[in-house]
Write a protein that holds these residues in place. Structure first.
Motif, PDB file in Angstrom:
ATOM      1  N   HIS A   1       0.829  -1.208   0.000  1.00  0.00           N
ATOM      2  CA  HIS A   1       0.000   0.000   0.000  1.00  0.00           C
ATOM      3  C   HIS A   1       0.862   1.257   0.000  1.00  0.00           C
ATOM      4  CE1 HIS A   1      -3.879   2.123   1.014  1.00  0.00           C
ATOM      5  NE2 HIS A   1      -4.185   1.282   0.038  1.00  0.00           N
TER       6      HIS A   1
ATOM      7  N   ARG B   1     -12.808   6.898  18.559  1.00  0.00           N
ATOM      8  CA  ARG B   1     -12.752   7.107  17.120  1.00  0.00           C
ATOM      9  C   ARG B   1     -13.537   5.975  16.464  1.00  0.00           C
ATOM     10  NH1 ARG B   1      -7.658   9.725  14.038  1.00  0.00           N
ATOM     11  NH2 ARG B   1      -8.028  11.797  14.838  1.00  0.00           N
TER      12      ARG B   1
ATOM     13  N   HIS C   1      -8.684   7.669   6.430  1.00  0.00           N
ATOM     14  CA  HIS C   1      -7.411   7.237   5.827  1.00  0.00           C
ATOM     15  C   HIS C   1      -6.615   8.465   5.402  1.00  0.00           C
ATOM     16  CE1 HIS C   1      -4.596   5.057   3.262  1.00  0.00           C
ATOM     17  NE2 HIS C   1      -4.996   3.971   3.907  1.00  0.00           N
ATOM     18  N   ARG C   2      -5.296   8.402   5.551  1.00  0.00           N
ATOM     19  CA  ARG C   2      -4.459   9.530   5.170  1.00  0.00           C
ATOM     20  C   ARG C   2      -4.546   9.775   3.662  1.00  0.00           C
ATOM     21  NH1 ARG C   2       0.062  11.490   7.335  1.00  0.00           N
ATOM     22  NH2 ARG C   2      -1.235  11.712   9.192  1.00  0.00           N
TER      23      ARG C   2
ATOM     24  N   ARG D   1     -10.317  -1.770  -1.163  1.00  0.00           N
ATOM     25  CA  ARG D   1     -10.148  -3.061  -0.484  1.00  0.00           C
ATOM     26  C   ARG D   1     -11.337  -3.332   0.442  1.00  0.00           C
ATOM     27  NH1 ARG D   1      -4.608  -1.470   2.243  1.00  0.00           N
ATOM     28  NH2 ARG D   1      -5.949   0.331   2.663  1.00  0.00           N
TER      29      ARG D   1
ATOM     30  N   ARG E   1       1.092  -8.218   4.324  1.00  0.00           N
ATOM     31  CA  ARG E   1       1.942  -7.083   3.924  1.00  0.00           C
ATOM     32  C   ARG E   1       3.381  -7.462   3.660  1.00  0.00           C
ATOM     33  NH1 ARG E   1       0.607  -1.883   4.281  1.00  0.00           N
ATOM     34  NH2 ARG E   1      -1.236  -2.730   3.290  1.00  0.00           N
TER      35      ARG E   1
HETATM   36  C1  SDX Z   1      -4.313   1.375   7.713  1.00  0.00           C
HETATM   37  O1  SDX Z   1      -1.394   4.436   5.227  1.00  0.00           O
HETATM   38  C2  SDX Z   1      -1.916   3.355   4.829  1.00  0.00           C
HETATM   39  O2  SDX Z   1      -1.964   3.058   3.649  1.00  0.00           O
HETATM   40  C3  SDX Z   1      -2.444   2.463   5.925  1.00  0.00           C
HETATM   41  C4  SDX Z   1      -3.197   1.224   5.474  1.00  0.00           C
HETATM   42  C5  SDX Z   1      -2.290   0.240   4.788  1.00  0.00           C
HETATM   43  O3  SDX Z   1      -2.803  -0.582   3.994  1.00  0.00           O
HETATM   44  O4  SDX Z   1      -1.092   0.230   5.110  1.00  0.00           O
HETATM   45  O5  SDX Z   1      -4.248   1.583   4.597  1.00  0.00           O
HETATM   46  C6  SDX Z   1      -3.784   0.462   6.660  1.00  0.00           C
HETATM   47  O6  SDX Z   1      -3.592   1.724   8.600  1.00  0.00           O
HETATM   48  C7  SDX Z   1      -5.724   1.897   7.577  1.00  0.00           C
HETATM   49  C8  SDX Z   1      -6.095   2.912   8.700  1.00  0.00           C
HETATM   50  C9  SDX Z   1      -6.475   2.113   9.953  1.00  0.00           C
HETATM   51  N1  SDX Z   1      -6.695   3.002  11.091  1.00  0.00           N
HETATM   52  C10 SDX Z   1      -7.926   3.261  11.564  1.00  0.00           C
HETATM   53  O7  SDX Z   1      -8.953   2.826  11.066  1.00  0.00           O
HETATM   54  C11 SDX Z   1      -7.938   4.114  12.832  1.00  0.00           C
HETATM   55  C12 SDX Z   1      -9.036   5.173  12.718  1.00  0.00           C
HETATM   56  N2  SDX Z   1      -8.632   6.130  11.700  1.00  0.00           N
HETATM   57  C13 SDX Z   1      -7.962   7.321  12.143  1.00  0.00           C
HETATM   58  O8  SDX Z   1      -7.245   7.269  13.308  1.00  0.00           O
HETATM   59  C14 SDX Z   1      -7.372   8.150  11.002  1.00  0.00           C
HETATM   60  O9  SDX Z   1      -8.356   8.284  10.070  1.00  0.00           O
HETATM   61  C15 SDX Z   1      -6.089   7.665  10.355  1.00  0.00           C
HETATM   62  C16 SDX Z   1      -5.028   7.389  11.346  1.00  0.00           C
HETATM   63  C17 SDX Z   1      -6.343   6.448   9.535  1.00  0.00           C
HETATM   64  C18 SDX Z   1      -5.634   8.787   9.408  1.00  0.00           C
HETATM   65  O10 SDX Z   1      -5.266   9.832  10.211  1.00  0.00           O
HETATM   66  P1  SDX Z   1      -4.869  11.288   9.596  1.00  0.00           P
HETATM   67  O11 SDX Z   1      -4.719  11.228   8.131  1.00  0.00           O
HETATM   68  O12 SDX Z   1      -3.734  11.802  10.413  1.00  0.00           O
HETATM   69  O13 SDX Z   1      -6.162  12.104   9.827  1.00  0.00           O
HETATM   70  P2  SDX Z   1      -6.442  12.989  11.115  1.00  0.00           P
HETATM   71  O14 SDX Z   1      -6.242  12.179  12.354  1.00  0.00           O
HETATM   72  O15 SDX Z   1      -5.701  14.264  10.960  1.00  0.00           O
HETATM   73  O16 SDX Z   1      -8.032  13.257  10.958  1.00  0.00           O
HETATM   74  C19 SDX Z   1      -8.534  14.351  10.215  1.00  0.00           C
HETATM   75  C20 SDX Z   1      -9.840  14.710  10.927  1.00  0.00           C
HETATM   76  C21 SDX Z   1      -9.652  14.990  12.411  1.00  0.00           C
HETATM   77  O17 SDX Z   1     -10.726  15.836  12.815  1.00  0.00           O
HETATM   78  P3  SDX Z   1     -10.500  17.492  12.797  1.00  0.00           P
HETATM   79  O18 SDX Z   1      -9.238  17.758  13.587  1.00  0.00           O
HETATM   80  O19 SDX Z   1     -10.372  17.861  11.345  1.00  0.00           O
HETATM   81  O20 SDX Z   1     -11.751  18.027  13.462  1.00  0.00           O
HETATM   82  O21 SDX Z   1     -10.737  13.587  10.875  1.00  0.00           O
HETATM   83  C22 SDX Z   1     -10.985  13.120  12.188  1.00  0.00           C
HETATM   84  C23 SDX Z   1      -9.885  13.673  13.064  1.00  0.00           C
HETATM   85  O22 SDX Z   1     -10.322  13.798  14.418  1.00  0.00           O
HETATM   86  N3  SDX Z   1     -10.938  11.654  12.120  1.00  0.00           N
HETATM   87  C24 SDX Z   1     -11.779  10.839  12.744  1.00  0.00           C
HETATM   88  C25 SDX Z   1     -11.399   9.547  12.354  1.00  0.00           C
HETATM   89  N4  SDX Z   1     -10.356   9.613  11.522  1.00  0.00           N
HETATM   90  C26 SDX Z   1     -10.073  10.917  11.381  1.00  0.00           C
HETATM   91  N5  SDX Z   1     -12.800  11.079  13.596  1.00  0.00           N
HETATM   92  C27 SDX Z   1     -13.462   9.985  14.064  1.00  0.00           C
HETATM   93  N6  SDX Z   1     -13.161   8.704  13.719  1.00  0.00           N
HETATM   94  C28 SDX Z   1     -12.136   8.451  12.879  1.00  0.00           C
HETATM   95  N7  SDX Z   1     -11.833   7.206  12.540  1.00  0.00           N
END
Ligand code: SDX
Length: 429
Positions: free
Chosen positions: A229, A300, A306-307, A315, A388
């Protein structure tokens, strides 16, 4: 001739070259920035920073596109297998019959651990998390295969890569058996990759475990969908360690540690914990959604956001459909799947998630599928690590093959105290 970027700074104008990728994505090449201007860039979480050029995986986060070596994930999910896709990622092309046969033979020849490695498992407490055992045992491999210490030539790389890809499965199965106090089952050379893993995980000396083709196919699909990824947290970690010319197993062990975090590969386990809590509380999901939007709640919506993907993770779409099919085929129900569907529907209709472009990612449904397969929750992230592994190996190889190898060493902006002097204890406050 690529266009130039102009930087206006302190009354001067600097020109920086730009780079355009094969899919049209653009970058400003800042490799001369500090020499030219004395400035560095600062990018919290590297959201705007490319660490490398790579030919392995392409993601278009806005359109929800994922391709391994140019081939869409949707095609590979239907037509390929995990082992064939691993070959594609590592060597850059789909294998011919002879290439596939050799790769398969190498996986079989290297599927057993060095007998001395088994004793390490005796030292782990039964409650050890399998990700801790996995990273420790992958790294310990360097002690049993001293040849790993040398930077590989192409022939030895082929064997090292096959050994790592094959043994990660055996180590994972042994970790599970250890945690359950069960005897280790050695891999069966007659079994293919994923079937052998399920056999090592769930069979017993008197052989009552039945390898159902639909279950084998479902887990093979899970591995395939996780195979790479681009520069996610764990893959970037592998590249960081590999850039110091550390060996393949040490680099992969570091990748396992990075993947373990709940914001990354640990999310699939966190999703099931979240769904179980919602199920137990009798909430139809709406209460949880409200909490997930409240920054002070510490909650959360795990498996969402997702970033890179600001659209539905392709997927997640495939896994959602495959989970439905597997549960139907096995004539099984899972109340957590109904809750997951309700959460998705509620979130995708809620402005908080829509405005932030938060969609289901690979982890949102993968746990449902792994439950249906019979994988215990604490092994979910280990499944992600097995899946992975080809991506980590491919990125290690891509970096190894680079003509100009530079150790990864980012800069920083220092915000600590300016110069001060040592004080004897009696003068300290
Ligand atoms: C994987 O990078 C990859 O490719 C990873 C992956 C891979 O195949 O390797 O795809 C696998 O890691 C998938 C992601 C799995 N993680 C989760 O599902 C955990 C929940 N998701 C979040 O923690 C978050 O969305 C991330 C970590 C995935 C992304 O984080 P970012 O890009 O740093 O985004 P951010 O934390 O800055 O969020 C932006 C906004 C924030 O709110 P505001 O400050 O704008 O008000 O969105 C909110 C966050 O609070 N937000 C969420 C949220 N995810 C982001 N709010 C509630 N629930 C969530 N899940």
């Amino acid at each position: 001739m690529s266009e130039k970027a102009q930087l206006h700074l302190n009354g001067k104008v600097y020109e920086l070259p730009t780079v355009t990728g094969s899919e049209g994505e653009k970058a400003v090449d800042i490799s001369t920035l500090r020499d030219l201007t004395g400035y560095i860039t600062l990018d919290d979480g590297y959201g705007n920073t490319g660490s490398c050029s790579s030919a392995i995986t392409f993601i278009d986060g806005e359109k929800g596109i994922l391709r391994y070596r140019g081939i869409p994930i949707e095609e590979l999910a239907v037509k390929s297998t995990f082992v064939e896709t691993a070959y594609l990622l590592i060597y850059g092309k789909l294998p011919t019959h002879p290439e596939k046969a050799r790769f398969s033979d190498l996986l079989t020849e290297n599927e057993n651990l060095h007998e001395g490695m088994k004793h390490h498992f005796e030292g782990f407490p039964p409650s050890s998390h399998p990700m801790a055992m996995l990273s420790a045992m992958i790294n310990a491999s360097s002690c049993f295969y001293p040849g790993l210490m040398k930077s590989p030539d192409s022939e030895s790389f082929e064997v090292q890569a096959a050994r790592l890809l094959s043994q990660v499965r055996t180590i994972a199965a042994f970790s599970y058996r250890k945690s359950r106090g069960l005897p280790f089952l050695y891999p069966k050379p007659a079994y293919k990759y994923t079937a052998n893993f399920l056999y090592m995980m769930f069979s017993d000396p008197y052989g009552s475990y039945e390898l159902k083709p639909e279950v084998v196919r479902a887990l093979d699909l899970i591995f395939l969908l996780h195979a790479d990824h681009e520069q996610n947290c764990s893959t970037s970690t592998v590249r960081m360690v590999a850039s110091s010319e550390a060996n393949l197993f040490a680099s992969a062990a570091a990748g396992v540690c990075a993947l373990w975090g709940p914001l990354h590969g640990g999310a699939n386990q966190a999703v099931i914990t979240m769904l179980e809590e919602i199920h137990a509380s009798g909430d139809d999901g709406r209460r949880f959604i409200t909490a997930a939007k409240d920054k002070n709640s510490g909650k959360r919506l795990m498996g969402f956001g997702h970033r890179v993907y600001k659209n539905y993770d392709p997927r997640a779409k495939i896994i959602k459909a495959a989970s439905d099919l597997l549960l139907h085929t096995l004539n099984r129900e899972d109340p957590l799947l109904d809750i997951a569907r309700k959460l998705e529907e509620a979130a995708l209709g809620d402005s908080y998630f829509v405005e932030r472009k938060l969609y289901p990612n690979v982890d949102f449904y993968s746990g449902i599928m792994m439950r249906a397969i019979g994988i215990p929750t604490e092994m979910f992230t280990v499944m992600f690590a097995i899946g992975r592994m080809p991506g980590w190996i491919a990125n290690f190889k891509e970096l190894l093959d680079e003509r100009r190898k530079r150790i990864c060493r980012p800069r920083q902006i220092y915000i600590g105290p300016t110069e001060r002097h040592y004080l004897p204890p009696e003068q300290r406050r």
